[in-house]
Scaffold this motif. Structure first.
Motif, PDB file in Angstrom:
ATOM      1  N   LEU A 187       1.967   2.260  -7.975  1.00 40.59           N
ATOM      2  CA  LEU A 187       0.812   2.308  -7.071  1.00 40.59           C
ATOM      3  C   LEU A 187       0.030   3.602  -7.249  1.00 40.59           C
ATOM      4  O   LEU A 187      -1.204   3.593  -7.252  1.00 40.59           O
ATOM      5  CB  LEU A 187       1.261   2.165  -5.624  1.00 40.59           C
ATOM      6  CG  LEU A 187       1.453   0.753  -5.103  1.00 40.59           C
ATOM      7  CD1 LEU A 187       2.092   0.779  -3.718  1.00 40.59           C
ATOM      8  CD2 LEU A 187       0.138   0.006  -5.058  1.00 40.59           C
ATOM      9  N   ASP A 210       0.861  -1.174   0.000  1.00 36.08           N
ATOM     10  CA  ASP A 210       0.000   0.000   0.000  1.00 36.08           C
ATOM     11  C   ASP A 210       0.900   1.226   0.000  1.00 36.08           C
ATOM     12  O   ASP A 210       2.059   1.166   0.394  1.00 36.08           O
ATOM     13  CB  ASP A 210      -0.983  -0.008   1.176  1.00 36.08           C
ATOM     14  CG  ASP A 210      -0.271   0.035   2.516  1.00 36.08           C
ATOM     15  OD1 ASP A 210       0.211   1.124   2.888  1.00 36.08           O
ATOM     16  OD2 ASP A 210      -0.213  -1.013   3.179  1.00 36.08           O
ATOM     17  N   LEU A 217      -3.774   3.644  -8.304  1.00 30.74           N
ATOM     18  CA  LEU A 217      -4.782   4.226  -7.403  1.00 30.74           C
ATOM     19  C   LEU A 217      -5.520   5.391  -8.053  1.00 30.74           C
ATOM     20  O   LEU A 217      -6.691   5.625  -7.783  1.00 30.74           O
ATOM     21  CB  LEU A 217      -4.139   4.652  -6.088  1.00 30.74           C
ATOM     22  CG  LEU A 217      -3.627   3.512  -5.217  1.00 30.74           C
ATOM     23  CD1 LEU A 217      -2.837   4.051  -4.037  1.00 30.74           C
ATOM     24  CD2 LEU A 217      -4.779   2.619  -4.766  1.00 30.74           C
ATOM     25  N   THR A 255       2.742   2.440   3.233  1.00 27.05           N
ATOM     26  CA  THR A 255       3.805   1.519   3.639  1.00 27.05           C
ATOM     27  C   THR A 255       5.040   1.697   2.756  1.00 27.05           C
ATOM     28  O   THR A 255       6.165   1.727   3.252  1.00 27.05           O
ATOM     29  CB  THR A 255       3.311   0.056   3.574  1.00 27.05           C
ATOM     30  OG1 THR A 255       2.208  -0.085   4.460  1.00 27.05           O
ATOM     31  CG2 THR A 255       4.404  -0.917   3.961  1.00 27.05           C
TER      32      THR A 255
END
Length: 93
Positions: free
Chosen positions: A86, A9, A90, A12
């Motif tokens: 990511l 994620d 997203l 993280t």
């Protein structure tokens, strides 16, 4: 690049990248401080034990410098790429 079996994620990854940056910087800083201290002490202290310690430190330093570079490279090349992907993923949702 495969991340099979790893749950990733964005927070993280950002935290992990920051940790690796700090780790690399701290390693380089501590090496420099230790080297400076040894150089200062070597101006007046030249017995066999100290010279052996200085030699061992130089050997260790030669191994640690590439480690610091690998940590930086991993953060910059691998983790940054995961973070970038990511963010793209997203933003598509």
């Amino acid at each position: 690049m495969s991340t099979i079996g790893i749950i990733l994620d964005l927070p993280t990854i950002k935290k992990l990248r920051a940790h690796f940056v700090n780790l690399s910087k701290n390693l380089e800083s501590q090496l420099h401080k230790t080297e400076s201290s040894i150089d200062e002490v070597s101006k007046t202290w030249r017995d066999e034990n100290f010279l052996a310690f200085k030699r061992r430190f130089e050997e260790d330093k030669e191994r640690l410098i590439p480690l610091s570079k690998k940590i930086s490279d991993f953060e910059r090349d691998y983790l940054a790429e995961i973070e970038r992907r990511l963010i793209i993923y997203l933003n598509r949702k």
